[in-house]
Scaffold this active site. Structure first.
Site, mmCIF file in Angstrom:
data_model
loop_
_atom_site.group_PDB
_atom_site.id
_atom_site.type_symbol
_atom_site.label_atom_id
_atom_site.label_comp_id
_atom_site.label_asym_id
_atom_site.label_seq_id
_atom_site.Cartn_x
_atom_site.Cartn_y
_atom_site.Cartn_z
ATOM 1 N N ARG A 1 0.886 -1.142 -0.049
ATOM 2 C CA ARG A 1 0.249 -0.162 -0.008
ATOM 3 C C ARG A 1 0.960 1.314 0.006
ATOM 4 O O ARG A 1 0.588 2.135 -0.590
ATOM 5 C CB ARG A 1 -1.015 0.118 1.202
ATOM 6 C CG ARG A 1 -2.126 -1.187 1.205
ATOM 7 C CD ARG A 1 -2.788 -0.977 2.338
ATOM 8 N NE ARG A 1 -3.876 -2.047 2.466
ATOM 9 C CZ ARG A 1 -4.088 -2.784 3.382
ATOM 10 N NH1 ARG A 1 -3.198 -2.729 4.272
ATOM 11 N NH2 ARG A 1 -4.891 -3.859 3.300
ATOM 12 N N CYS B 1 -3.821 -13.769 -4.879
ATOM 13 C CA CYS B 1 -3.314 -14.214 -3.459
ATOM 14 C C CYS B 1 -3.834 -15.694 -3.691
ATOM 15 O O CYS B 1 -3.935 -16.396 -2.545
ATOM 16 C CB CYS B 1 -4.137 -13.610 -2.365
ATOM 17 S SG CYS B 1 -5.723 -13.559 -2.506
ATOM 18 N N ASP C 1 -6.572 -6.196 -6.929
ATOM 19 C CA ASP C 1 -6.046 -6.924 -5.692
ATOM 20 C C ASP C 1 -7.499 -7.858 -5.191
ATOM 21 O O ASP C 1 -8.165 -7.691 -4.511
ATOM 22 C CB ASP C 1 -5.829 -6.131 -4.503
ATOM 23 C CG ASP C 1 -5.650 -6.784 -3.201
ATOM 24 O OD1 ASP C 1 -5.185 -8.120 -3.358
ATOM 25 O OD2 ASP C 1 -5.621 -6.527 -1.942
ATOM 26 N N ASP D 1 -15.842 -2.233 -5.438
ATOM 27 C CA ASP D 1 -16.112 -3.591 -4.360
ATOM 28 C C ASP D 1 -17.166 -3.891 -4.769
ATOM 29 O O ASP D 1 -18.354 -3.002 -4.847
ATOM 30 C CB ASP D 1 -15.598 -3.322 -3.004
ATOM 31 C CG ASP D 1 -15.415 -4.689 -2.269
ATOM 32 O OD1 ASP D 1 -14.211 -4.909 -2.317
ATOM 33 O OD2 ASP D 1 -16.329 -5.348 -2.148
ATOM 34 N N SER D 2 -17.676 -5.040 -4.620
ATOM 35 C CA SER D 2 -18.845 -5.865 -4.822
ATOM 36 C C SER D 2 -19.601 -5.781 -3.405
ATOM 37 O O SER D 2 -21.008 -5.925 -3.492
ATOM 38 C CB SER D 2 -19.063 -7.041 -5.583
ATOM 39 O OG SER D 2 -18.266 -7.908 -4.413
HETATM 40 N N1 SAH Z 1 -7.408 -4.506 -1.513
HETATM 41 C C1 SAH Z 1 -7.946 -4.706 -0.293
HETATM 42 C C2 SAH Z 1 -8.360 -6.365 -0.193
HETATM 43 C C3 SAH Z 1 -9.158 -7.028 -1.386
HETATM 44 S S1 SAH Z 1 -10.010 -8.205 -0.686
HETATM 45 C C4 SAH Z 1 -7.227 -4.321 0.940
HETATM 46 O O1 SAH Z 1 -6.053 -3.831 0.746
HETATM 47 O O2 SAH Z 1 -7.616 -4.177 1.854
HETATM 48 C C5 SAH Z 1 -11.167 -8.596 -2.073
HETATM 49 C C6 SAH Z 1 -12.349 -7.802 -2.176
HETATM 50 O O3 SAH Z 1 -12.914 -8.028 -3.410
HETATM 51 C C7 SAH Z 1 -13.387 -8.225 -1.005
HETATM 52 O O4 SAH Z 1 -13.527 -6.802 -0.462
HETATM 53 C C8 SAH Z 1 -14.653 -8.532 -1.852
HETATM 54 O O5 SAH Z 1 -15.803 -8.049 -1.525
HETATM 55 C C9 SAH Z 1 -14.183 -7.970 -3.209
HETATM 56 N N2 SAH Z 1 -14.921 -8.591 -4.553
HETATM 57 C C10 SAH Z 1 -15.009 -10.226 -4.472
HETATM 58 N N3 SAH Z 1 -15.530 -10.343 -5.634
HETATM 59 C C11 SAH Z 1 -15.657 -9.197 -6.303
HETATM 60 C C12 SAH Z 1 -16.017 -8.764 -7.799
HETATM 61 N N4 SAH Z 1 -16.302 -9.546 -8.558
HETATM 62 N N5 SAH Z 1 -16.207 -7.632 -7.989
HETATM 63 C C13 SAH Z 1 -15.748 -6.630 -7.130
HETATM 64 N N6 SAH Z 1 -15.445 -6.646 -5.864
HETATM 65 C C14 SAH Z 1 -15.287 -8.344 -5.507
#
Ligand code: SAH
Length: 395
Positions: free
Chosen positions: A210, A336, A296, A248-249
């Site tokens: 980050r 990940c 991510d 985010d979803s």
């Molecule tokens: N970048 C974040 C962590 C990401 S975790 C950090 O630094 O803290 C992955 C995220 O993706 C979750 O919040 C989940 O709600 C979201 N997610 C999962 N599938 C998704 C999709 N198809 N479209 C949008 N968001 C999604």
């Protein structure tokens, strides 16, 4: 002593100190051990190999506590947990953040045991029968080693089902912490939901990445895909991005991200509740472009059996992201998935750049922060990999 006897020739991986015994390697069990009991692991000729925790319902039938004959008791957990907590003081800059991973399972010689510190609260997650058997001792040792005011349990990870364990959450020791917890990371504050947050509440593994993104953001139009509680988006804002869009979803995650921006007195990002796969296509159709994009996503391939499907998903979002970048723009892209190696991930991203018709170069290879070390005898501990790629033709 209760015993697990291996089939002939199946002691090789244990001799290389890999800490798992798979069910297929087991010849017989002696002494009727119960779930989580400590057993000796012996070769077919009776040679002592390890003391381990027995897990009759899991494919991973035993997880090694130690390679020498010793008692597994409260003193064992005191010693291992203290060592692990003390190592964090040299591994990471403890002044830079008050949230860190204190125990990372097999990498710290504590299979199936995770513990994260969020300020004065330690959140513990047990994912193995052995950890479950020693819950009280582990939580007591954790409190002793850290001086935490509370130890909270978040043992609700899906992998517990493979060990035949029900989900468990709640206070284990000390006083119930005031919710939401607030942690700081490189000068930014984040709220962490103890009951509802992902993993144990926060993605600690991305701490240093980050900061890298913050350094790339000044004057940029930036996009944070899969933003969760705003980890990257807030750093883009802090780094002086011209604009930040974040997708985010999950509406809950976005609400948390918005509160986190307020908490830090940062301007709000354009928070978008959408599916990233669709949103990126929409941007493409609208000809909306960016200078900096972070991808991510969640784990697309928890194990190798999902690799092909996951590879297609990674390719799709990376291809779209490359298309949305202006010349000179930067893509920070992660996987990940334990089932996708760093090498394979790089190949997928290369394929995406090729199909997007862009030239791109890798400027940095990224990993999980150092409080998630990888034991050399347990390469499975490595899961997070990332690339910083800059697009634009040379010359
Ligand atoms: N970048 C974040 C962590 C990401 S975790 C950090 O630094 O803290 C992955 C995220 O993706 C979750 O919040 C989940 O709600 C979201 N997610 C999962 N599938 C998704 C999709 N198809 N479209 C949008 N968001 C999604």
């Amino acid at each position: 002593m209760k015993k697990l006897i291996l089939k002939p020739g199946r002691e090789k991986s244990l001799k290389r100190k890999h800490p798992w015994v798979f069910s297929g390697a087991v010849a017989r069990i002696e002494g009727d051990p119960q779930t989580g009991d400590t057993i000796e692991v012996r070769s077919a000729d009776g040679e002592f190999l390890a003391v381990a925790a027995y897990s009759p319902h899991s494919q991973i039938r035993a997880r090694v506590w130690d390679w020498k004959e010793r008692a597994i008791d409260h003193a064992f957990f005191n010693e291992r947990i203290k060592r692990s907590v003390e190592q964090r003081r040299t591994l990471i800059d403890v002044d830079a953040a008050d949230a860190a991973r204190l125990i990372y399972g097999e990498s710290d010689g504590l299979p199936g045991i995770i513990a994260d510190r969020y300020g004065d609260t330690v959140v513990m997650q047990l994912t193995s029968a052995g950890g479950e058997r020693w819950r009280d001792e582990i939580s007591e040792s954790l409190q002793q080693a850290t001086g935490a005011t509370s130890v909270w349990e978040r043992s609700d990870a899906e992998v517990r089902q493979l060990e035949g364990l029900p989900p468990r959450t709640g206070l284990l020791r000390g006083t119930a912490p005031a919710e939401p917890l607030r942690v700081s990371e490189h000068g930014l504050s984040f709220e962490v939901g103890l009951e509802s947050g992902h993993k144990t509440g926060f993605y600690l593994d991305q701490r240093d990445n980050r900061l890298k993104v913050r350094a790339l953001a000044a004057g940029r139009d930036a996009l944070d895909c899969f933003c969760y509680s705003g980890g990257f988006a807030l750093n883009m804002l802090k780094g002086g991005a011209k604009s930040v869009a974040a997708i985010d979803s999950s509406a809950d995650a976005l609400a948390q991200a918005q509160r986190n921006a307020e908490l830090n007195k940062l301007p709000q990002a354009e928070w978008m509740e959408a599916d990233v796969f669709q949103a990126l296509r929409r941007f493409r159709d609208q000809r909306r472009d960016f200078d900096l994009i972070v991808l991510d996503p969640p784990k697309f391939a928890p194990t190798v059996s999902y690799v092909e499907k996951a590879a297609r998903a990674y390719k799709d979002i990376n291809l779209l992201a490359f298309k949305l970048l202006r010349p000179g723009g930067v893509l920070v892209t992660f996987s990940c998935s334990g089932g996708v190696s760093a090498e394979l991930f790089q190949k997928i991203v290369a394929g995406a750049a090729l199909d997007a018709g862009v030239d791109a170069r890798i400027e940095h290879w990224l990993h999980a922060a150092p409080d998630h070390p990888v034991a050399l005898n347990f390469p499975e501990g490595e899961y997070l990999k990332g690339l910083i790629c800059r697009v634009g033709a040379l010359g």
